[in-house]
Write a protein that holds these residues in place. Structure first.
Motif, PDB file in Angstrom:
ATOM      1  N   TYR A  32       0.827  -1.197   0.000  1.00  0.00           N
ATOM      2  CA  TYR A  32       0.000   0.000   0.000  1.00  0.00           C
ATOM      3  C   TYR A  32       0.869   1.257   0.000  1.00  0.00           C
ATOM      4  CZ  TYR A  32      -3.948  -2.948   1.321  1.00  0.00           C
ATOM      5  OH  TYR A  32      -4.918  -3.909   1.344  1.00  0.00           O
ATOM      6  N   ALA A  33       0.539   2.201  -0.855  1.00  0.00           N
ATOM      7  CA  ALA A  33       1.058   3.551  -0.698  1.00  0.00           C
ATOM      8  C   ALA A  33       0.310   4.182   0.474  1.00  0.00           C
ATOM      9  CB  ALA A  33       0.837   4.364  -1.964  1.00  0.00           C
ATOM     10  N   MET A  34       0.997   5.023   1.238  1.00  0.00           N
ATOM     11  CA  MET A  34       0.391   5.597   2.439  1.00  0.00           C
ATOM     12  C   MET A  34       0.437   7.123   2.380  1.00  0.00           C
ATOM     13  SD  MET A  34      -0.514   2.932   4.148  1.00  0.00           S
ATOM     14  CE  MET A  34      -0.971   3.717   5.691  1.00  0.00           C
ATOM     15  N   GLY A  35      -0.490   7.726   3.072  1.00  0.00           N
ATOM     16  CA  GLY A  35      -0.522   9.184   3.076  1.00  0.00           C
ATOM     17  C   GLY A  35      -1.108   9.727   4.368  1.00  0.00           C
ATOM     18  N   TRP A  36      -0.868  10.991   4.592  1.00  0.00           N
ATOM     19  CA  TRP A  36      -1.470  11.737   5.698  1.00  0.00           C
ATOM     20  C   TRP A  36      -2.268  12.909   5.123  1.00  0.00           C
ATOM     21  CZ3 TRP A  36      -1.504  10.349  10.769  1.00  0.00           C
ATOM     22  CH2 TRP A  36      -0.574   9.400  11.187  1.00  0.00           C
ATOM     23  N   PHE A  37      -3.455  13.098   5.661  1.00  0.00           N
ATOM     24  CA  PHE A  37      -4.305  14.227   5.339  1.00  0.00           C
ATOM     25  C   PHE A  37      -4.695  14.906   6.646  1.00  0.00           C
ATOM     26  CE2 PHE A  37      -5.541  13.715   0.803  1.00  0.00           C
ATOM     27  CZ  PHE A  37      -4.879  12.528   0.542  1.00  0.00           C
ATOM     28  N   ARG A  38      -5.240  16.110   6.526  1.00  0.00           N
ATOM     29  CA  ARG A  38      -5.733  16.780   7.728  1.00  0.00           C
ATOM     30  C   ARG A  38      -6.979  17.584   7.399  1.00  0.00           C
ATOM     31  NH1 ARG A  38      -0.826  21.225   8.556  1.00  0.00           N
ATOM     32  NH2 ARG A  38      -1.359  22.588   6.795  1.00  0.00           N
ATOM     33  N   GLN A  39      -7.787  17.788   8.426  1.00  0.00           N
ATOM     34  CA  GLN A  39      -9.021  18.548   8.245  1.00  0.00           C
ATOM     35  C   GLN A  39      -9.229  19.459   9.442  1.00  0.00           C
ATOM     36  OE1 GLN A  39     -12.482  16.156   7.425  1.00  0.00           O
ATOM     37  NE2 GLN A  39     -13.569  17.897   6.554  1.00  0.00           N
ATOM     38  N   ALA A  40      -9.223  20.750   9.171  1.00  0.00           N
ATOM     39  CA  ALA A  40      -9.495  21.756  10.192  1.00  0.00           C
ATOM     40  C   ALA A  40     -10.992  22.039  10.211  1.00  0.00           C
ATOM     41  CB  ALA A  40      -8.710  23.029   9.884  1.00  0.00           C
ATOM     42  N   PRO A  41     -11.505  22.557  11.326  1.00  0.00           N
ATOM     43  CA  PRO A  41     -12.944  22.842  11.415  1.00  0.00           C
ATOM     44  C   PRO A  41     -13.411  23.763  10.293  1.00  0.00           C
ATOM     45  CG  PRO A  41     -11.932  23.009  13.575  1.00  0.00           C
ATOM     46  CD  PRO A  41     -10.812  22.832  12.601  1.00  0.00           C
ATOM     47  N   LYS A  43     -13.274  23.298   7.162  1.00  0.00           N
ATOM     48  CA  LYS A  43     -12.465  23.232   5.940  1.00  0.00           C
ATOM     49  C   LYS A  43     -12.500  21.828   5.342  1.00  0.00           C
ATOM     50  CE  LYS A  43      -9.277  26.985   7.047  1.00  0.00           C
ATOM     51  NZ  LYS A  43      -7.845  27.403   7.086  1.00  0.00           N
ATOM     52  N   GLU A  44     -12.104  21.776   4.078  1.00  0.00           N
ATOM     53  CA  GLU A  44     -12.011  20.491   3.401  1.00  0.00           C
ATOM     54  C   GLU A  44     -10.804  19.709   3.907  1.00  0.00           C
ATOM     55  OE1 GLU A  44     -15.365  20.804   1.361  1.00  0.00           O
ATOM     56  OE2 GLU A  44     -13.973  19.191   0.830  1.00  0.00           O
ATOM     57  N   ARG A  45     -10.905  18.383   3.787  1.00  0.00           N
ATOM     58  CA  ARG A  45      -9.747  17.567   4.124  1.00  0.00           C
ATOM     59  C   ARG A  45      -8.664  17.798   3.068  1.00  0.00           C
ATOM     60  NH1 ARG A  45     -10.812  11.444   6.004  1.00  0.00           N
ATOM     61  NH2 ARG A  45     -12.350  12.682   7.168  1.00  0.00           N
ATOM     62  N   GLU A  46      -7.431  18.042   3.511  1.00  0.00           N
ATOM     63  CA  GLU A  46      -6.365  18.378   2.580  1.00  0.00           C
ATOM     64  C   GLU A  46      -5.180  17.443   2.709  1.00  0.00           C
ATOM     65  OE1 GLU A  46      -4.860  22.314   3.300  1.00  0.00           O
ATOM     66  OE2 GLU A  46      -4.072  21.809   5.285  1.00  0.00           O
ATOM     67  N   PHE A  47      -4.495  17.286   1.624  1.00  0.00           N
ATOM     68  CA  PHE A  47      -3.304  16.443   1.554  1.00  0.00           C
ATOM     69  C   PHE A  47      -2.169  17.059   2.356  1.00  0.00           C
ATOM     70  CE2 PHE A  47      -0.103  13.727  -0.072  1.00  0.00           C
ATOM     71  CZ  PHE A  47       0.971  14.520  -0.440  1.00  0.00           C
ATOM     72  N   VAL A  48      -1.431  16.217   3.071  1.00  0.00           N
ATOM     73  CA  VAL A  48      -0.276  16.669   3.833  1.00  0.00           C
ATOM     74  C   VAL A  48       1.006  16.036   3.294  1.00  0.00           C
ATOM     75  CG1 VAL A  48       0.847  16.684   6.094  1.00  0.00           C
ATOM     76  CG2 VAL A  48      -1.631  17.050   5.925  1.00  0.00           C
ATOM     77  N   ALA A  49       1.038  14.701   3.233  1.00  0.00           N
ATOM     78  CA  ALA A  49       2.263  14.013   2.813  1.00  0.00           C
ATOM     79  C   ALA A  49       1.907  12.611   2.339  1.00  0.00           C
ATOM     80  CB  ALA A  49       3.265  13.951   3.954  1.00  0.00           C
ATOM     81  N   ALA A  50       2.754  12.065   1.479  1.00  0.00           N
ATOM     82  CA  ALA A  50       2.549  10.712   0.970  1.00  0.00           C
ATOM     83  C   ALA A  50       3.885  10.008   0.838  1.00  0.00           C
ATOM     84  CB  ALA A  50       1.832  10.737  -0.367  1.00  0.00           C
ATOM     85  N   ILE A  51       3.840   8.689   0.911  1.00  0.00           N
ATOM     86  CA  ILE A  51       5.048   7.886   0.780  1.00  0.00           C
ATOM     87  C   ILE A  51       4.716   6.663  -0.062  1.00  0.00           C
ATOM     88  CG2 ILE A  51       4.626   6.605   2.934  1.00  0.00           C
ATOM     89  CD1 ILE A  51       7.724   6.805   3.392  1.00  0.00           C
ATOM     90  N   SER A  52       5.684   6.267  -0.897  1.00  0.00           N
ATOM     91  CA  SER A  52       5.459   5.134  -1.791  1.00  0.00           C
ATOM     92  C   SER A  52       5.510   3.817  -1.022  1.00  0.00           C
ATOM     93  CB  SER A  52       6.518   5.132  -2.893  1.00  0.00           C
ATOM     94  OG  SER A  52       7.817   5.001  -2.323  1.00  0.00           O
ATOM     95  N   ARG A  53       5.168   2.748  -1.714  1.00  0.00           N
ATOM     96  CA  ARG A  53       5.115   1.435  -1.082  1.00  0.00           C
ATOM     97  C   ARG A  53       6.447   1.044  -0.456  1.00  0.00           C
ATOM     98  NH1 ARG A  53       2.281  -1.262  -6.373  1.00  0.00           N
ATOM     99  NH2 ARG A  53       0.210  -0.359  -6.083  1.00  0.00           N
ATOM    100  N   SER A  54       7.523   1.314  -1.155  1.00  0.00           N
ATOM    101  CA  SER A  54       8.848   0.928  -0.653  1.00  0.00           C
ATOM    102  C   SER A  54       9.425   1.950   0.314  1.00  0.00           C
ATOM    103  CB  SER A  54       9.814   0.753  -1.823  1.00  0.00           C
ATOM    104  OG  SER A  54      10.047   2.009  -2.443  1.00  0.00           O
TER     105      SER A  54
END
Length: 124
Positions: A32-41, A43-54
């Protein structure tokens, strides 16, 4: 299928640091590729960071570049988000997500599984 659980959130002063962890169930975490998102009150959920499978490739939102670092430990089925130099505008619920089909992903619809989120509050 994979289940995700975030931890490590909390209250921190501006300029401080936090390390978020996301533990995944299952024996195929490395696929699985993995990622972090965040959502402030309010506001829309937004992309923060992502990392590849390896773990060899990472991508960051401009707003966190140079301050946040994403990493993963496939042997531990865990993805991390090290957050330094935190600002009040980083306050949000942070979610980790897993993408089954993408090598690396930055858009919400590219992710198939989501955790419940962990609150990060940065005081000024």
């Amino acid at each position: 299928q994979v289940q995700l659980g975030e931890s490590g959130g909390g209250l921190v002063q501006a300029g401080g640091s936090l390390r978020l962890s996301c533990a995944a169930s299952g024996r195929t975490f490395g696929s699985y590729a993995m990622g972090w998102f965040r959502q402030a009150p309010g506001k829309e959920r937004e992309f923060v960071a992502a990392i590849s499978r390896s773990g060899s490739s990472t991508v960051y939102a401009d707003s966190v570049k140079g301050r946040f670092t994403i990493s993963r430990g496939n042997a531990k089925n865990t993805v991390y988000l090290q957050m330094n130099s935190l600002k009040p505008e980083d306050t949000a619920v942070y979610y980790c997500a897993a993408s089954r089909d993408r090598t690396i992903a930055t858009i919400r619809y590219e992710y198939d599984y989501w955790g419940q989120g962990t609150q990060v509050t940065v005081s000024s």
